[in-house]
Design a protein around this motif. Structure first.
Motif, PDB file in Angstrom:
ATOM      1  N   ASP A  86       0.718  -1.233  -0.065  1.00 21.55           N
ATOM      2  CA  ASP A  86      -0.129  -0.047  -0.028  1.00 21.55           C
ATOM      3  C   ASP A  86       0.935   1.180  -0.016  1.00 21.55           C
ATOM      4  OD1 ASP A  86       0.876   0.368   2.710  1.00 21.55           O
ATOM      5  OD2 ASP A  86      -0.938  -0.401   3.618  1.00 21.55           O
ATOM      6  N   ASP A  87       0.496   2.510   0.017  1.00 24.32           N
ATOM      7  CA  ASP A  87       0.901   3.730   0.005  1.00 24.32           C
ATOM      8  C   ASP A  87       1.811   3.903   1.199  1.00 24.32           C
ATOM      9  OD1 ASP A  87      -1.170   4.346   1.746  1.00 24.32           O
ATOM     10  OD2 ASP A  87      -2.005   5.650   0.547  1.00 24.32           O
ATOM     11  N   LYS A  88       1.783   3.052   2.065  1.00 24.87           N
ATOM     12  CA  LYS A  88       2.475   3.132   3.511  1.00 24.87           C
ATOM     13  C   LYS A  88       3.781   2.050   3.421  1.00 24.87           C
ATOM     14  CE  LYS A  88      -0.898   5.368   6.367  1.00 24.87           C
ATOM     15  NZ  LYS A  88      -1.973   5.157   7.695  1.00 24.87           N
ATOM     16  N   ASP A  89       3.861   1.384   2.196  1.00 25.39           N
ATOM     17  CA  ASP A  89       4.676   0.367   2.037  1.00 25.39           C
ATOM     18  C   ASP A  89       4.732  -0.802   2.964  1.00 25.39           C
ATOM     19  OD1 ASP A  89       6.256   1.541  -0.078  1.00 25.39           O
ATOM     20  OD2 ASP A  89       7.963   2.335   1.166  1.00 25.39           O
ATOM     21  N   GLN A  90       3.186  -1.215   3.217  1.00 26.80           N
ATOM     22  CA  GLN A  90       2.788  -2.075   4.104  1.00 26.80           C
ATOM     23  C   GLN A  90       2.263  -3.182   3.186  1.00 26.80           C
ATOM     24  OE1 GLN A  90       3.521  -2.466   7.373  1.00 26.80           O
ATOM     25  NE2 GLN A  90       4.258  -0.412   7.280  1.00 26.80           N
ATOM     26  N   VAL A  91       2.641  -4.503   3.389  1.00 23.95           N
ATOM     27  CA  VAL A  91       1.854  -5.547   2.630  1.00 23.95           C
ATOM     28  C   VAL A  91       0.142  -5.374   2.875  1.00 23.95           C
ATOM     29  CG1 VAL A  91       2.028  -7.409   4.043  1.00 23.95           C
ATOM     30  CG2 VAL A  91       1.859  -7.873   1.572  1.00 23.95           C
ATOM     31  N   ALA A  92      -0.400  -5.647   1.924  1.00 24.63           N
ATOM     32  CA  ALA A  92      -2.088  -5.494   2.106  1.00 24.63           C
ATOM     33  C   ALA A  92      -2.778  -6.451   0.899  1.00 24.63           C
ATOM     34  CB  ALA A  92      -2.610  -3.966   1.982  1.00 24.63           C
ATOM     35  N   GLY A  93      -4.155  -6.516   1.374  1.00 24.05           N
ATOM     36  CA  GLY A  93      -4.826  -7.636   0.505  1.00 24.05           C
ATOM     37  C   GLY A  93      -5.434  -8.594   0.944  1.00 24.05           C
ATOM     38  N   ILE A  94      -6.215  -9.315  -0.018  1.00 23.20           N
ATOM     39  CA  ILE A  94      -6.911 -10.606   0.291  1.00 23.20           C
ATOM     40  C   ILE A  94      -6.222 -11.589   1.099  1.00 23.20           C
ATOM     41  CG2 ILE A  94      -8.618 -12.142  -0.742  1.00 23.20           C
ATOM     42  CD1 ILE A  94      -9.259 -10.254  -2.971  1.00 23.20           C
ATOM     43  N   ASP A  95      -5.064 -12.077   0.309  1.00 22.45           N
ATOM     44  CA  ASP A  95      -4.370 -13.192   0.661  1.00 22.45           C
ATOM     45  C   ASP A  95      -3.583 -12.833   2.154  1.00 22.45           C
ATOM     46  OD1 ASP A  95      -4.977 -14.852  -1.257  1.00 22.45           O
ATOM     47  OD2 ASP A  95      -3.140 -14.687  -2.498  1.00 22.45           O
ATOM     48  N   PRO A  96      -3.002 -11.611   2.224  1.00 21.45           N
ATOM     49  CA  PRO A  96      -2.378 -11.268   3.502  1.00 21.45           C
ATOM     50  C   PRO A  96      -3.371 -11.271   4.462  1.00 21.45           C
ATOM     51  CG  PRO A  96      -1.255 -10.044   2.061  1.00 21.45           C
ATOM     52  CD  PRO A  96      -2.479 -10.473   1.065  1.00 21.45           C
ATOM     53  N   ASP A  97      -4.685 -10.834   4.450  1.00 20.35           N
ATOM     54  CA  ASP A  97      -5.692 -10.849   5.459  1.00 20.35           C
ATOM     55  C   ASP A  97      -6.135 -12.409   5.654  1.00 20.35           C
ATOM     56  OD1 ASP A  97      -5.532  -8.252   5.453  1.00 20.35           O
ATOM     57  OD2 ASP A  97      -7.731  -7.677   4.844  1.00 20.35           O
ATOM     58  N   LEU A  98      -6.120 -13.145   4.800  1.00 19.41           N
ATOM     59  CA  LEU A  98      -6.387 -14.294   4.909  1.00 19.41           C
ATOM     60  C   LEU A  98      -5.556 -15.188   5.771  1.00 19.41           C
ATOM     61  CD1 LEU A  98      -8.460 -16.733   4.374  1.00 19.41           C
ATOM     62  CD2 LEU A  98      -7.483 -17.205   2.052  1.00 19.41           C
ATOM     63  N   ALA A  99      -4.058 -14.861   5.302  1.00 20.01           N
ATOM     64  CA  ALA A  99      -3.039 -15.645   6.092  1.00 20.01           C
ATOM     65  C   ALA A  99      -3.386 -15.296   7.398  1.00 20.01           C
ATOM     66  CB  ALA A  99      -1.763 -15.092   5.421  1.00 20.01           C
ATOM     67  N   GLU A 100      -3.595 -14.143   7.838  1.00 24.01           N
ATOM     68  CA  GLU A 100      -3.604 -13.647   9.279  1.00 24.01           C
ATOM     69  C   GLU A 100      -4.797 -14.491  10.050  1.00 24.01           C
ATOM     70  OE1 GLU A 100      -4.256  -9.795  12.397  1.00 24.01           O
ATOM     71  OE2 GLU A 100      -4.269  -9.552  10.162  1.00 24.01           O
ATOM     72  N   ALA A 101      -5.853 -14.599   9.135  1.00 21.56           N
ATOM     73  CA  ALA A 101      -7.124 -15.559   9.759  1.00 21.56           C
ATOM     74  C   ALA A 101      -6.623 -16.932   9.870  1.00 21.56           C
ATOM     75  CB  ALA A 101      -8.017 -15.255   8.758  1.00 21.56           C
ATOM     76  N   LEU A 102      -5.906 -17.610   8.807  1.00 24.39           N
ATOM     77  CA  LEU A 102      -5.642 -18.891   8.930  1.00 24.39           C
ATOM     78  C   LEU A 102      -4.468 -19.171  10.176  1.00 24.39           C
ATOM     79  CD1 LEU A 102      -4.931 -19.761   5.130  1.00 24.39           C
ATOM     80  CD2 LEU A 102      -6.841 -20.065   6.519  1.00 24.39           C
ATOM     81  N   GLY A 103      -3.678 -18.005  10.253  1.00 21.42           N
ATOM     82  CA  GLY A 103      -2.693 -18.032  11.353  1.00 21.42           C
ATOM     83  C   GLY A 103      -3.269 -18.459  12.757  1.00 21.42           C
ATOM     84  N   LYS A 104      -4.228 -17.745  12.803  1.00 23.50           N
ATOM     85  CA  LYS A 104      -5.277 -17.734  14.084  1.00 23.50           C
ATOM     86  C   LYS A 104      -5.668 -19.170  14.619  1.00 23.50           C
ATOM     87  CE  LYS A 104      -6.650 -13.107  14.041  1.00 23.50           C
ATOM     88  NZ  LYS A 104      -7.783 -12.255  14.031  1.00 23.50           N
ATOM     89  N   GLN A 105      -5.989 -19.838  13.318  1.00 22.62           N
ATOM     90  CA  GLN A 105      -6.503 -21.239  13.719  1.00 22.62           C
ATOM     91  C   GLN A 105      -5.283 -22.272  13.525  1.00 22.62           C
ATOM     92  OE1 GLN A 105      -9.519 -22.268  13.403  1.00 22.62           O
ATOM     93  NE2 GLN A 105     -10.243 -19.930  13.487  1.00 22.62           N
ATOM     94  N   LEU A 106      -4.402 -21.979  12.996  1.00 25.99           N
ATOM     95  CA  LEU A 106      -3.019 -22.930  13.019  1.00 25.99           C
ATOM     96  C   LEU A 106      -2.094 -22.614  14.250  1.00 25.99           C
ATOM     97  CD1 LEU A 106      -2.588 -23.133   9.182  1.00 25.99           C
ATOM     98  CD2 LEU A 106      -3.394 -24.968  10.521  1.00 25.99           C
ATOM     99  N   GLY A 107      -2.204 -21.284  14.588  1.00 25.51           N
ATOM    100  CA  GLY A 107      -1.105 -21.109  15.791  1.00 25.51           C
ATOM    101  C   GLY A 107       0.414 -20.776  15.390  1.00 25.51           C
ATOM    102  N   VAL A 108       0.239 -20.551  14.151  1.00 29.60           N
ATOM    103  CA  VAL A 108       1.815 -20.226  13.471  1.00 29.60           C
ATOM    104  C   VAL A 108       1.613 -18.803  13.061  1.00 29.60           C
ATOM    105  CG1 VAL A 108       2.621 -22.501  13.300  1.00 29.60           C
ATOM    106  CG2 VAL A 108       1.484 -21.542  11.504  1.00 29.60           C
ATOM    107  N   GLU A 109       3.052 -18.232  12.583  1.00 30.63           N
ATOM    108  CA  GLU A 109       3.024 -17.115  11.894  1.00 30.63           C
ATOM    109  C   GLU A 109       3.239 -17.466  10.246  1.00 30.63           C
ATOM    110  OE1 GLU A 109       6.345 -15.152  13.336  1.00 30.63           O
ATOM    111  OE2 GLU A 109       5.256 -14.348  15.131  1.00 30.63           O
ATOM    112  N   PHE A 110       2.830 -16.708   9.484  1.00 29.60           N
ATOM    113  CA  PHE A 110       2.880 -16.867   7.867  1.00 29.60           C
ATOM    114  C   PHE A 110       3.757 -15.553   7.556  1.00 29.60           C
ATOM    115  CE2 PHE A 110      -0.709 -19.350   5.921  1.00 29.60           C
ATOM    116  CZ  PHE A 110      -1.016 -20.038   7.211  1.00 29.60           C
ATOM    117  N   GLU A 111       5.036 -16.042   6.828  1.00 25.59           N
ATOM    118  CA  GLU A 111       5.896 -14.896   6.610  1.00 25.59           C
ATOM    119  C   GLU A 111       5.875 -15.100   4.784  1.00 25.59           C
ATOM    120  OE1 GLU A 111       9.343 -15.340  10.069  1.00 25.59           O
ATOM    121  OE2 GLU A 111       9.687 -16.094   8.227  1.00 25.59           O
ATOM    122  N   PHE A 112       5.799 -13.979   4.405  1.00 24.81           N
ATOM    123  CA  PHE A 112       5.503 -13.576   2.967  1.00 24.81           C
ATOM    124  C   PHE A 112       6.861 -13.370   2.454  1.00 24.81           C
ATOM    125  CE2 PHE A 112       1.067 -13.348   1.440  1.00 24.81           C
ATOM    126  CZ  PHE A 112       0.504 -13.990   2.538  1.00 24.81           C
ATOM    127  N   ALA A 113       7.404 -13.921   1.316  1.00 23.32           N
ATOM    128  CA  ALA A 113       8.632 -13.741   0.531  1.00 23.32           C
ATOM    129  C   ALA A 113       8.260 -13.325  -0.827  1.00 23.32           C
ATOM    130  CB  ALA A 113       9.654 -14.938   0.619  1.00 23.32           C
TER     131      ALA A 113
END
Length: 318
Positions: A86-113
């Motif tokens: 985004d315009d603040k140089d932060q990653v954003a979007g459908i997939d990152p938001d979904l990854a955060e939600a999946l992380g809550k279920q799985l109890g691990v972090e998602f690291e995007f490369a």
């Protein structure tokens, strides 16, 4: 909990939410909060596992990922609104938001490369990534690791979580009067290399009396620039991406979408065929966020609810 706090390296050029500067390939780690598995001081591996084990689906993960507390995600982060800076140089979007939600279920972090789209499956099969989340269409060719009839790799399994067709994006006002794929015959089209949209353009070109000249680029932002500057009459793009760029680029004055969606197909989270345990854990997590309503909230946020699925499926692409 703050999702994706890490900024890109200073050497990377700024990119807006729609058509920013051309992306530079390179690795960048961005953390999606899962169950907030480390404390304020970062914690240690043992602490991550203890806290992660409180998540409902933690035990379904492979032991190696439980111990690391991390799922490494390969992504081409240049495809708004699915994944972008985004315009603040932060990653954003459908997939990152979904990854955060999946992380809550799985109890691990998602690291995007961050990487180029057509190299992501190679990175998956080399072990650089555990999964791919990158608006990747699930196709039989990708499942089987083929390019046409030619075997080019080991392929991947896909956990399908969204449906999208292709759309034709043209300059605002549609100066070439493009209405369908047939109107692209004999003209120049820009698109992202290695995508289903490239296959679509090539297949259409074979039907034309005059072939389509296809300009294929590593990043969709480069393809959009060709249309904006008049070097191509259209960009063939995934529907949510085309609609987002038509709405946001130049305040909505740069582009418009013409015609109907073409060949709607599933987006999938790609997982190595050798890692069925991780694949099944990801599927369970997607089903969980569909059931608890997080999935619907994410799609509503990005105005793409018409691509929703009722449940996750494995290898549903054709």
């Amino acid at each position: 909990m703050t999702a994706f706090p890490t900024r890109r390296p200073a050497a990377r050029r700024s990119r807006t939410a729609a058509v920013g500067a051309i992306a530079v390939a390179g690795a960048l780690l961005l953390t999606a909060c899962g169950d907030q598995t480390d404390g304020a001081d970062g914690g240690d591996t043992g602490d991550k596992k203890t806290k992660g084990s409180e998540a409902p689906l933690f035990d379904q993960l492979p032991k190696e990922i439980q111990d690391k507390g991390v799922i490494k995600v390969g992504s081409d982060i240049a495809y708004a609104p699915v994944e972008f800076y985004d315009d603040k140089d932060q990653v954003a979007g459908i997939d990152p938001d979904l990854a955060e939600a999946l992380g809550k279920q799985l109890g691990v972090e998602f690291e995007f490369a961050n990487g180029t789209f057509d190299g992501l499956i190679t990175g998956l099969n080399s072990g650089r990534h555990d999964i791919i989340m990158s608006a990747m269409t699930d196709t039989k060719e990708r499942q089987e690791g083929k390019d046409g009839d030619k075997k080019v790799g080991d392929g991947a399994d896909f956990v399908d979580y969204f449906r999208a067709g292709s759309s034709i994006l043209v300059k605002k006002g549609n100066p070439e009067d493009i209405k369908s794929l047939d109107d692209l015959c004999g003209k120049t089209v820009a698109l992202q290399r290695g995508t289903a949209n490239e296959d679509l353009a090539k297949a259409q070109s074979e039907k034309c009396d005059k072939p389509i000249k296809v300009l294929a680029f590593e990043k969709d932002t480069e393809a959009l620039l060709q249309v904006k500057q008049g070097r191509a009459v259209a960009d063939i793009n995934d529907f949510p991406v085309a609609a987002y760029n038509a709405k946001t680029s130049g305040g909505g004055k740069d582009f418009e979408v013409v015609g109907d969606q073409i060949d709607a197909a599933p987006y999938g989270i790609a997982v190595s065929k050798k890692n069925t345990e991780l694949r099944d854990a990801i599927k369970a997590a997607v089903d969980a966020v569909i059931e608890n309503g997080d999935y619907e909230k994410i799609l509503e946020k990005w105005e793409v609810t018409n691509g929703a699925v009722d449940e996750a499926t494995v290898n549903g692409g054709k």
